[in-house]
Design an enzyme around this catalytic site. Structure first.
Site, mmCIF file in Angstrom:
data_model
loop_
_atom_site.group_PDB
_atom_site.id
_atom_site.type_symbol
_atom_site.label_atom_id
_atom_site.label_comp_id
_atom_site.label_asym_id
_atom_site.label_seq_id
_atom_site.Cartn_x
_atom_site.Cartn_y
_atom_site.Cartn_z
ATOM 1 C CE1 TYR A 197 -2.147 2.665 4.559
ATOM 2 C CE2 TYR A 197 -2.215 1.932 6.849
ATOM 3 C CZ TYR A 197 -1.523 2.095 5.667
ATOM 4 O OH TYR A 197 -0.216 1.677 5.565
ATOM 5 C CG LEU B 119 -2.020 -1.044 1.220
ATOM 6 C CD1 LEU B 119 -2.762 -1.042 2.546
ATOM 7 C CD2 LEU B 119 -2.992 -0.785 0.082
ATOM 8 C CD GLU B 120 2.051 3.566 3.772
ATOM 9 O OE1 GLU B 120 2.299 4.586 3.102
ATOM 10 O OE2 GLU B 120 1.215 3.557 4.702
ATOM 11 C CB SER B 121 6.528 1.964 -1.526
ATOM 12 O OG SER B 121 6.932 0.645 -1.178
#
Ligand SMILES: [Ca+2]
Length: 423
Positions: free
Chosen positions: A336, A149-151
């Site tokens: 999230y 999700l972050e990168s």
């Protein structure tokens, strides 16, 4: 939140993200108070004016930074070539306009591609992730899901100069105190020697590396897992970044062996006023109220739990355990946390979401969220402020209003509630 090729930003529920501030997880829907006053000659282009003010601000900031133990040498290195970054400001201002429904958000967050890539990432890094799981007692698929999700599993780690991005936001003023704290933290990282200023890159909002740590999170939780003497979350090798993420969740109280939650089915006569984070019951009590997993069985006892309806009574229900709260420390938006949990489940081979979303509904626009809060407050259901953020106070106000007009009190900020308020 990498170069924040910001996959998308949801404006579901929200608060200021504690961990990262943009990207897939970006759910900060706050609005700008007012434009900052023009500092000097109106004839100069805005950027030039801003940069003069910015340089003055840096001079004053250096004195404050010195009180935090930042050396003049580190300050010189950190601010060499740093300018007021108008792109950062533009992205910050646009953020509040993003509006996405939970289902659109999850469709992207746990897309087939992200699931498949996650399975590949888990397989390719199996030895490392298993070792991290053994050390920190946080499941490999949860760490992998956050990475995804972050990168996008390290693909978009961000290429902004973190000092420049965070200094620009500290100077800009919308969240000055928060970003000045992050700027000091970023300088302390440089002071520590873990990384040099040119390699300390991140998103436009200062989130860094494979799992997008804010500088303060790095200082509090990052680890040198490969033992080379540096905590390196920025380079291609994800070792330290993934271990640091596990450490972050372990420090936040991750309970070994407990799931984040799971999808459930509610009986048709279920009292939806029992949903929401504040109502906690044992799984046995929920079972007595008719709550079942998607196979029709009572939910296993993993401790006290809440039932949430992130899209209101017409959407999918989830039961959530304490580990859901732990994941909120990364980013407090339900969307999230659900994305992390569900993507992790899918990476492990679990099923897609079983229930249906009310896809005929659309998300409220920022102006509509503000109007909703104004109308609720006028109607006697105080939202404790009008900021366009649908937080606990607004949800409680919606529930109160819904009850008063005979609607299902699910607390969901829908176009239907707004239409009713307009009558
Ligand atoms: Ca290292």
């Amino acid at each position: 939140m990498k170069g924040k090729v910001s996959l998308l930003a949801a404006a579901l529920a929200v608060a200021t993200p504690a961990h990262s501030t943009a990207g897939l997880g970006a759910v900060d829907t706050s609005i700008r108070p007012e434009a900052r006053p023009i500092l000097a000659a109106a004839l100069l282009p805005e950027e030039r004016v801003s940069n003069i003010g910015f340089e003055d601000w840096i001079s004053a900031f250096r004195i404050r930074a010195a009180r935090h133990g930042i050396s003049p040498a580190t300050l010189d290195r950190a601010f060499a070539g740093v300018r007021y970054n108008t792109d950062v400001i533009q992205r910050d201002r646009n953020q509040s306009e993003f509006t996405k429904t939970i289902w659109d958000y999850l469709d992207t967050a746990a897309s087939d591609l992200r699931v498949t890539n996650g399975q590949v990432a888990l397989r390719e890094n199996a030895a490392l992730l298993n070792q991290i799981e053994d050390t920190y007692r946080v499941p490999a698929e949860i760490i992998t899901a956050i990475w995804g999700l972050e990168s996008a599993y390290g693909t978009f780690r961000g290429s902004e100069n973190v000092i420049e991005a965070v200094a620009t936001l500290a100077y800009d003023g919308r969240r000055a105190a928060f970003f000045e704290g992050e700027l000091v933290a970023a300088l302390q990282i440089l002071e520590s020697g873990d990384v040099g200023p040119n390699a300390m890159t991140g998103s436009w909002a200062g989130a860094m590396g494979h799992t997008q740590f804010m500088p303060s999170s790095f200082l509090a939780h990052a680890v040198d897992h490969d033992g080379n003497g540096k905590r390196d979350i920025w380079s291609d090798d994800p070792t330290d970044a993934l271990a640091s993420t596990a450490k972050y969740l372990a420090d936040a109280g991750w309970i070994d062996g407990q799931p984040w939650g799971m999808e459930v089915i509610l009986p048709t006569d279920f009292d939806v006023s029992l949903t929401g984070h504040s109502v906690k019951k044992s799984p046995a009590d929920w079972a007595a109220l008719g709550v079942r997993d998607t196979y029709g069985h009572p939910v296993p006892d993993h401790g006290e739990a809440s039932v949430i309806l992130p899209a209101g009574a017409g959407g999918v229900a989830f039961i959530i355990f304490q580990n859901f709260k732990v994941l909120e420390r990364y980013n407090p938006a339900d969307a999230y946390v659900l994305a992390v949990g569900h993507l992790g489940d899918r990476i492990r081979g679990g099923p897609a979401i079983n229930g249906n979303w009310p896809r005929e509904l659309r998300a409220l626009l920022l102006a509509e969220r503000i109007e909703l809060q104004e109308r609720l407050t006028s109607a006697g259901y105080d939202t404790q402020g009008v900021d366009g953020k649908i937080g606990p106070n607004t949800i409680a106000a919606i529930r109160g209003y819904q009850k008063s007009v005979g609607m299902q009190p699910d607390g969901y900020a829908s176009t239907k509630v707004l239409a009713q308020l307009r009558q």
